[in-house]
Scaffold this motif. Structure first.
Motif, PDB file in Angstrom:
ATOM      1  N   LEU A 331       0.829  -1.207   0.000  1.00  0.00           N
ATOM      2  CA  LEU A 331       0.000   0.000   0.000  1.00  0.00           C
ATOM      3  C   LEU A 331       0.865   1.260   0.000  1.00  0.00           C
ATOM      4  N   LYS A 332       2.016   1.171   0.691  1.00  0.00           N
ATOM      5  CA  LYS A 332       2.867   2.352   0.874  1.00  0.00           C
ATOM      6  C   LYS A 332       3.446   2.861  -0.442  1.00  0.00           C
ATOM      7  N   ASN A 333       3.407   2.047  -1.520  1.00  0.00           N
ATOM      8  CA  ASN A 333       4.038   2.452  -2.775  1.00  0.00           C
ATOM      9  C   ASN A 333       3.081   3.109  -3.759  1.00  0.00           C
ATOM     10  N   LEU A 334       1.813   3.236  -3.404  1.00  0.00           N
ATOM     11  CA  LEU A 334       0.844   3.798  -4.341  1.00  0.00           C
ATOM     12  C   LEU A 334       0.766   5.317  -4.202  1.00  0.00           C
ATOM     13  N   ALA A 335       0.274   5.957  -5.282  1.00  0.00           N
ATOM     14  CA  ALA A 335       0.267   7.430  -5.345  1.00  0.00           C
ATOM     15  C   ALA A 335      -0.491   8.048  -4.182  1.00  0.00           C
ATOM     16  N   PHE A 336      -1.655   7.487  -3.844  1.00  0.00           N
ATOM     17  CA  PHE A 336      -2.448   8.049  -2.757  1.00  0.00           C
ATOM     18  C   PHE A 336      -1.687   7.960  -1.439  1.00  0.00           C
ATOM     19  N   SER A 337      -0.969   6.842  -1.249  1.00  0.00           N
ATOM     20  CA  SER A 337      -0.172   6.668  -0.028  1.00  0.00           C
ATOM     21  C   SER A 337       0.932   7.711   0.053  1.00  0.00           C
ATOM     22  N   ASN A 338       1.575   7.966  -1.093  1.00  0.00           N
ATOM     23  CA  ASN A 338       2.623   8.997  -1.130  1.00  0.00           C
ATOM     24  C   ASN A 338       2.045  10.365  -0.797  1.00  0.00           C
ATOM     25  N   ALA A 339       0.840  10.637  -1.325  1.00  0.00           N
ATOM     26  CA  ALA A 339       0.181  11.921  -1.039  1.00  0.00           C
ATOM     27  C   ALA A 339      -0.104  12.053   0.453  1.00  0.00           C
ATOM     28  N   MET A 340      -0.533  10.966   1.080  1.00  0.00           N
ATOM     29  CA  MET A 340      -0.818  10.995   2.521  1.00  0.00           C
ATOM     30  C   MET A 340       0.460  11.254   3.335  1.00  0.00           C
ATOM     31  N   LYS A 341       1.554  10.601   2.915  1.00  0.00           N
ATOM     32  CA  LYS A 341       2.837  10.831   3.598  1.00  0.00           C
ATOM     33  C   LYS A 341       3.200  12.307   3.538  1.00  0.00           C
ATOM     34  N   LYS A 342       3.038  12.875   2.353  1.00  0.00           N
ATOM     35  CA  LYS A 342       3.420  14.276   2.153  1.00  0.00           C
ATOM     36  C   LYS A 342       2.465  15.217   2.883  1.00  0.00           C
ATOM     37  N   LEU A 343       1.198  14.802   2.987  1.00  0.00           N
ATOM     38  CA  LEU A 343       0.216  15.619   3.707  1.00  0.00           C
ATOM     39  C   LEU A 343       0.580  15.693   5.192  1.00  0.00           C
ATOM     40  N   PHE A 344       0.987  14.566   5.762  1.00  0.00           N
ATOM     41  CA  PHE A 344       1.390  14.575   7.171  1.00  0.00           C
ATOM     42  C   PHE A 344       2.658  15.396   7.374  1.00  0.00           C
ATOM     43  N   HIS A 345       3.564  15.308   6.401  1.00  0.00           N
ATOM     44  CA  HIS A 345       4.780  16.138   6.477  1.00  0.00           C
ATOM     45  C   HIS A 345       4.398  17.619   6.483  1.00  0.00           C
ATOM     46  N   LEU A 346       3.449  17.990   5.607  1.00  0.00           N
ATOM     47  CA  LEU A 346       2.986  19.383   5.538  1.00  0.00           C
ATOM     48  C   LEU A 346       2.405  19.829   6.876  1.00  0.00           C
ATOM     49  N   HIS A 347       1.579  18.987   7.476  1.00  0.00           N
ATOM     50  CA  HIS A 347       0.930  19.380   8.742  1.00  0.00           C
ATOM     51  C   HIS A 347       1.924  19.456   9.898  1.00  0.00           C
ATOM     52  N   LYS A 348       2.982  18.651   9.827  1.00  0.00           N
ATOM     53  CA  LYS A 348       4.042  18.781  10.848  1.00  0.00           C
ATOM     54  C   LYS A 348       4.742  20.132  10.705  1.00  0.00           C
ATOM     55  N   GLN A 349       4.923  20.570   9.454  1.00  0.00           N
ATOM     56  CA  GLN A 349       5.535  21.884   9.230  1.00  0.00           C
ATOM     57  C   GLN A 349       4.621  22.994   9.727  1.00  0.00           C
ATOM     58  N   LEU A 350       3.301  22.808   9.523  1.00  0.00           N
ATOM     59  CA  LEU A 350       2.332  23.820   9.974  1.00  0.00           C
ATOM     60  C   LEU A 350       2.293  23.910  11.499  1.00  0.00           C
ATOM     61  N   GLU A 351       2.544  22.784  12.166  1.00  0.00           N
ATOM     62  CA  GLU A 351       2.609  22.813  13.636  1.00  0.00           C
ATOM     63  C   GLU A 351       3.749  23.712  14.103  1.00  0.00           C
ATOM     64  N   LYS A 352       4.852  23.709  13.315  1.00  0.00           N
ATOM     65  CA  LYS A 352       6.009  24.537  13.676  1.00  0.00           C
ATOM     66  C   LYS A 352       5.816  25.982  13.235  1.00  0.00           C
ATOM     67  N   ASN A 353       5.231  26.153  12.028  1.00  0.00           N
ATOM     68  CA  ASN A 353       5.078  27.501  11.476  1.00  0.00           C
ATOM     69  C   ASN A 353       3.812  27.543  10.637  1.00  0.00           C
ATOM     70  N   ALA A 354       2.788  28.155  11.194  1.00  0.00           N
ATOM     71  CA  ALA A 354       1.489  28.182  10.513  1.00  0.00           C
ATOM     72  C   ALA A 354       1.327  29.393   9.610  1.00  0.00           C
ATOM     73  N   SER A 355       2.365  30.236   9.492  1.00  0.00           N
ATOM     74  CA  SER A 355       2.211  31.497   8.742  1.00  0.00           C
ATOM     75  C   SER A 355       2.380  31.327   7.235  1.00  0.00           C
TER      76      SER A 355
END
Length: 898
Positions: A331-355
């Motif tokens: 499952l981890k190799n499919l496009a949707f899975s990659n998008a989810m990984k990147k979405l969580f990365h984005l939200h971790k960045q927003l936790e640090k800097n929401a501006s």
């Protein structure tokens, strides 16, 4: 029907003992062979009630009479238990080590039975002394390790106690309960158990089998071969050799069966392939070698040791009509899975800097998520805006302004973990009703299920869950998930993983990724228990795991006739590029001859001829249009590569704009240009005085800001890193130009700025009696210095070949070499200016002012031999060549120039 020799033999043996199988229980390593057993019974015209089918795991669970707790439910329960003893870690940190420790704990309980003894040994003085000597100065590591095991000595017994209170058990605890209940279970067991095709048992599984054998309530059939059974060096026979010594095998019960199939002649070919995916490209060739045109491939298996090769393998096997896939795709190799990984990365960045949002955190998510037609247009406009304005960091307001209409815009809004989880559940539900393919549907469904499980499991606990915690939970779930395929296992080509081959036989075997590290896995065991501790307490090490893999490999080969082993010879990452040692073992320890084939993956172009474009009537028509608007830069493009000229001027193609994280040389030049224009336009048309230039020097910072604004770049783009450096250099260059002019004025020179970015248009240039072109373009600066009109072209690069020596023989073709491109451009500017009424009959100089060496001032074109009129002859001839129908546009292949 596949020729399942081993299973046929087992069923025949059982049916000889009893024609009624209703009182039998078949215990097998995995559920897949059930379909083949049923088919064999059907072939043998068995009409009675079918036996029960169990995996040995299912049987152990049944005997334990406990409910197993695993995965997220166990992790959260364990964390709650841990916090009752220690409050030093949040859930995210706990989840990074507990799943590995839990597997170690299960191993302790399964293979040794007494976890307390091993935990205490991890703190024993003797072990610490021996271990500490090897650490050297790593005192900190030693303390951390001891502290960890000190905690585990308290935590794991406490966790076991808490689980027992709830009537729950981990996999390891299940084995303990099974051991307690085993005697009683076997006594009351009223069926006949048939154990088929096993290779390695845990101690409890072994005790179960032996107890049933002792009470004559079981039969067991092994699938062994003399080749690896009798040779002590062969790890494939390690466990079977031990089982042969059981006292249950005696004069009245044979150890069945040790065959002698591996020694039968086999066609073995080993393919050394340059590249991972390249292995799959060899499949059609091998299949055509094995099969005739009308074959249905029913006796052939393609085995992938690397599940990531599945998409490429399916692509290569597209022409196979009947194909059964018996393996999951991660499952981890499919496009949707990659998008989810990147979405969580984005939200971790927003936790640090929401501006603000980093553009490269947003674009991959937009690219990989399924979207409707409206979304596609919004995203297209969003990317165009980012590229046009070179937006690297997007503010919250900008994101809202540009993406607000997106159907899944709420995924990008800052939210806490609980809200994000609900947002993702709703997003997946909505997506399932949109137009998506089956694989995407399965992918999204798995994620929705995982999100719901996490939500439900978290709900009883009052944890403050961060985005990172949520990400760890999702990753732990998804990394172990795969999408299963449904097919017809009884016909066609079988595509499978190695574990799926258990109990099955095929005449033709094609095995991909036969690399060391893939077969066997080697010393890649994820564990906190050192090798010596595992060895001391009889826990499996990588050596036992290698033995299990070796058995699967040799057992699969022993009944095959045609064997094709492919491995990737290119080393990269964890891949060594080395073939599995099992291949070397066959070469050295068996009588089989192996044919070695090397498949080179060359990257040479098929056709190395330069591209040639003939001048068709439509091309000539476009050239007639081009004649009305000819720029010096067009001729420079043609000199460098006629094909670029064709693409740009005839087809009107343009290079796509890309977002620059670091200012490009072109935009750096534009930045300085714009700043100089902003300053000097204030003083056009007057003889300059010292204070004019001194005033401009005070406005340099302002000019750079205005230039940035004109480029549509964000000011933040220049606040850090190399872009800050580029901005400072640009400022220095602007100051240097002003200072150079200031020194000229101070020394008494008369300097007047006449024009900036002067537009050239409608300047006719007669080439011959039939052809005339019209020049256009922009001149960076025109000034008058002590009465001489100067045409100045700004360049970021250094000037080259401005001293022109025109030999008689070279007059016609002087500018046919691109080394004179700067001089040609300046000569064309001079011609244009000389044709304008306001500049007629003026003494003209043309030159380049380089930003790379501002202190050298303007460097002029100088005719060492010949004159300006001579230079125009070669310009005419160059244009005539472009217009000549007989001269095609032919690609020039050479190194790029500045």
């Amino acid at each position: 029907m596949l020729h399942q020799k081993f299973l046929q033999k087992v069923i025949s043996e059982i049916l000889e003992k009893s024609s009624d199988l209703s009182g039998f229980s078949f215990i097998i390593p995995g559920k897949r062979p059930v379909v083949f057993i049923k088919e064999i019974l059907k072939e043998k015209n068995y009409n009675g009630i079918l036996p029960e089918f169990f995996t040995i795991d299912e049987m152990v669970h049944k005997i334990s009479q406990k409910q197993e707790i695993k995965g997220i439910a166990l992790w959260l329960f364990a964390y709650q238990t841990y916090t009752q003893l220690y409050q030093d870690e949040d859930l995210a940190t706990f989840l990074k080590w507990f799943p590995t420790l839990q597997k170690d704990w299960d191993d302790m309980l399964k293979f040794h039975g007494n976890d307390k003894e091993i935990l205490e040994w991890m703190l024993a003085e003797e072990r610490i002394k021996n271990w500490g000597e090897n650490l050297g100065d790593e005192e900190g590591a030693r303390k951390r390790n001891l502290n960890f095991w000190r905690k585990m000595n308290a935590f794991l017994p406490f966790l076991k106690e808490k689980l027992e209170e709830q009537q729950l058990a981990t996999s390891g605890m299940i084995h303990l309960y099974t051991k307690e209940n085993l005697e009683n279970y076997c006594k009351n067991f009223n069926l006949r158990a048939v154990f088929i095709g096993f290779n390695a048992f845990t101690p409890v599984e072994e005790k179960l089998v032996r107890t049933l054998l002792q009470w004559d309530k079981a039969d067991i059939f092994f699938h062994a071969d003399e080749y690896y059974f009798h040779d002590e060096r062969q790890e494939a026979g390690k466990f079977l050799r031990e089982y042969k010594t059981w006292k249950e095998f005696n004069d009245s019960r044979d150890f069945n069966w040790i065959e002698n199939e591996f020694s039968i002649d086999k066609n073995i070919k080993v393919y050394e392939v340059s590249g991972n995916i390249a292995q799959t490209k060899v499949l059609p060739e091998i299949l055509s070698e094995i099969h005739t045109e009308n074959s249905d491939y029913q006796n052939t298996a393609v085995v992938l040791l690397d599940e990531n090769l599945l998409p490429a393998a399916l692509d290569s096997l597209a022409s196979v009509e009947k194909l059964n896939i018996t393996m999951g795709f991660p499952l981890k190799n499919l496009a949707f899975s990659n998008a989810m990984k990147k979405l969580f990365h984005l939200h971790k960045q927003l936790e640090k800097n929401a501006s603000s949002y980093y553009y490269n955190d947003i674009l991959p998510i937009l690219d990989e998520l399924p979207k409707n037609f409206k979304d596609e247009n919004i995203i297209k406009n969003f990317i165009a805006t980012l590229e046009e304005r070179n937006i690297v960091y997007i503010s919250k307001n900008q994101l809202s302004e540009l993406l607000n209409g997106l159907s899944f815009y709420n995924l990008f809004e800052k939210q806490d973990a609980e809200t994000l989880l609900n947002t993702l559940i709703q997003f997946c539900k909505n997506l399932k009703y949109s137009e998506i393919d089956n694989v995407q549907y399965e992918n999204i469904s798995h994620f929705e299920k995982s999100f719901v499980i996490i939500k439900n499991q978290l709900s009883p606990y009052q944890y403050q869950v961060k985005i990172e915690t949520l990400e760890v939970l999702i990753n732990q779930l998804i990394n172990s998930e795969s999408i299963d395929f449904v097919g017809e296992p009884l016909e066609g080509l079988q595509l499978m993983g190695l574990l799926e081959t258990r109990l099955l036989n095929f005449e033709n075997i094609i095995l991909l990724s036969a690399n060391e590290g893939k077969l066997p896995l080697g010393n890649s065991q994820n564990t906190y228990l050192p090798f010596d501790v595992r060895k001391q307490f009889n826990l499996h090490t990588f050596l036992e795991n290698d033995g299990i893999y070796a058995y699967h490999f040799y057992r699969f080969l022993q009944n095959a006739k045609n064997i094709y082993l492919l491995y990737n010879a290119l080393g990269s990452g964890i891949n060594t590029g080395e073939k599995t040692r099992f291949i070397t073992q066959i070469e050295m320890e068996s009588q089989h001859k192996i044919e070695h084939i090397i498949i080179e993956n060359t990257s040479e172009p098929i056709n190395q001829e330069p591209i040639t474009i003939e001048k068709t009537p439509s091309v000539l028509e476009k050239l007639e249009e081009w004649k009305q608007k000819v720029s010096p830069s067009h001729l420079v493009t043609y000199l460098y590569n006629p094909i670029d000229f064709y693409l740009d001027k005839i087809l009107n193609t343009r290079e796509t704009t890309e977002i620059e994280e670091e200012l490009s040389q072109r935009n750096y030049g534009t930045l300085v240009h714009n700043a100089l224009e902003y300053l000097y336009e204030k003083i056009i048309g007057k003889i300059l005085k010292v204070n004019d230039l001194e005033n401009l020097l005070q406005q340099v910072d302002e000019s750079i800001d205005k230039a940035i604004e004109r480029l549509k770049h964000q000011p933040e783009f220049y606040e850090k890193g190399m872009n800050f450096v580029h901005k400072q250099i640009a400022k220095r260059v602007v100051e240097s130009v002003l200072n150079y002019d200031l020194e000229l004025v101070k020394k008494g020179n008369a300097l007047e700025i006449v024009a900036l970015e002067r537009k050239i248009e409608n300047i006719a240039f007669k080439i011959d009696d039939n052809n005339e072109v019209t020049f256009y373009g922009f001149i960076d600066r025109i000034d008058i210095l002590n009465g001489t009109l100067r045409i100045i072209d700004y360049k970021t690069a250094k000037p080259k070949n401005l001293k022109i020596k025109i030999e008689e023989a070279k007059i016609e073709t002087l500018f046919f070499e691109d080394k004179y491109k700067q001089a040609m451009q300046l000569c064309m500017y001079q011609y244009c200016i000389s044709q304008m009424d306001e500049f007629k009959n003026r003494e003209i100089e043309t030159g380049i002012w380089s930003f790379a060496e501002v202190s050298n001032g303007v460097q002029n074109v100088e005719f060492v031999k010949g004159n300006f009129e001579d230079s125009l002859v070669s310009v005419k001839n160059l244009i005539l060549e472009i217009l000549n129908p007989e001269v095609p546009f032919t690609e020039k292949v050479h190194e790029s120039w500045n």
